[in-house]
Structures are given as C-alpha cells and as structure tokens.
Design an enzyme around this catalytic site. Structure first.
Site, PDB file in Angstrom:
ATOM      1  N   ILE A 119       0.834  -1.203   0.000  1.00 53.07           N
ATOM      2  CA  ILE A 119       0.000   0.000   0.000  1.00 53.07           C
ATOM      3  C   ILE A 119       0.868   1.252   0.000  1.00 53.07           C
ATOM      4  O   ILE A 119       1.966   1.259   0.561  1.00 53.07           O
ATOM      5  CB  ILE A 119      -0.967  -0.031   1.213  1.00 53.07           C
ATOM      6  CG1 ILE A 119      -2.121   0.944   1.048  1.00 53.07           C
ATOM      7  CG2 ILE A 119      -0.228   0.167   2.529  1.00 53.07           C
ATOM      8  CD1 ILE A 119      -3.287   0.693   2.004  1.00 53.07           C
ATOM      9  N   CYS A 120       0.369   2.305  -0.656  1.00 48.91           N
ATOM     10  CA  CYS A 120       0.993   3.628  -0.599  1.00 48.91           C
ATOM     11  C   CYS A 120      -0.151   4.632  -0.411  1.00 48.91           C
ATOM     12  O   CYS A 120      -1.143   4.315   0.236  1.00 48.91           O
ATOM     13  CB  CYS A 120       1.854   3.915  -1.828  1.00 48.91           C
ATOM     14  SG  CYS A 120       0.933   4.013  -3.370  1.00 48.91           S
ATOM     15  N   ARG A 121      -0.057   5.823  -0.961  1.00 54.90           N
ATOM     16  CA  ARG A 121      -1.148   6.778  -0.764  1.00 54.90           C
ATOM     17  C   ARG A 121      -2.311   6.517  -1.713  1.00 54.90           C
ATOM     18  O   ARG A 121      -3.456   6.460  -1.294  1.00 54.90           O
ATOM     19  CB  ARG A 121      -0.659   8.219  -0.924  1.00 54.90           C
ATOM     20  CG  ARG A 121      -1.801   9.200  -0.729  1.00 54.90           C
ATOM     21  CD  ARG A 121      -1.351  10.634  -0.622  1.00 54.90           C
ATOM     22  NE  ARG A 121      -2.544  11.474  -0.559  1.00 54.90           N
ATOM     23  CZ  ARG A 121      -2.699  12.556  -1.287  1.00 54.90           C
ATOM     24  NH1 ARG A 121      -1.779  12.945  -2.126  1.00 54.90           N
ATOM     25  NH2 ARG A 121      -3.803  13.258  -1.177  1.00 54.90           N
TER      26      ARG A 121
END
Length: 108
Positions: A59-61
């Site tokens: 996951i990232c933004r």
C-alpha cells in the site's frame, strides 16, 4: 495488463502482511496498525526484512508507488498484491489509522 494482482481495501485478506511503501512523513501522519513500513526507494536494500513466505499486501497513498513495489516484489519471487486506491481508499473505507507524531492520524 499488469503482471501482478490488485485488491480493493474491502477485500483484503485478514492473514496478509500489510507493507506500507510511503515516505517517513506520510507513515508518521497515519498508517494501519501492525503494518510494516519500508519506503519504496529502500525496498531493494531492506528486502531481507520481509518473509518470502508471507502474502504481502502493498500500500501507498493512492496506488502508484505500491504498484511499482508489487511488480518488483513479484519479479523477485515474493507473493505480493497491490492495494487499489492505497491509504486514500483505506481512509474512505473507514479502516482505523494510528499516528506516530502525536497528532490525530490522517493520510497525507
């Protein structure tokens, strides 16, 4: 077509390891409790911190950096899926956040 799988926040399996590849300041502002934090650019050097037998939920933004990380991990023999929409989708889905900076948790 990508060579890795993408999963929506609402469909995340309970038994995977959430790998957050955002920058330190983003992590400190708000992240999922229990997630592993390795910023994207540090991933190759810190790969030994990850268990190759774990199912990684990356996951990232918003999903761009995590897509690159997922593609790289899969190419290196890891089981990894990209979390669609990233932490923005996590927040929208009402999933809990914790912060490291003494402020109310948020997604930057």
């Amino acid at each position: 077509m990508s060579d890795f799988e993408t999963v929506r926040v609402e469909a995340l399996p309970a038994d995977g390891t959430l790998l957050d590849v955002r920058e330190d300041y983003e992590w400190e502002a708000g992240h999922a409790e229990g997630a592993v934090h390795i910023p994207l650019e540090q991933l190759p050097a810190r790969l030994d911190e990850l268990d190759p037998d774990d199912d990684l939920l990356v996951i990232c933004r918003t999903g761009g950096r995590s897509a690159r990380a997922t593609q790289w991990l899969v190419a290196n023999g890891y089981s990894a899926v990209n979390v669609a929409g990233g932490m923005d989708a996590w927040l929208t889905a009402g999933r809990p956040l914790v912060a490291e900076n003494g402020q109310p948790p948020t997604v930057l």
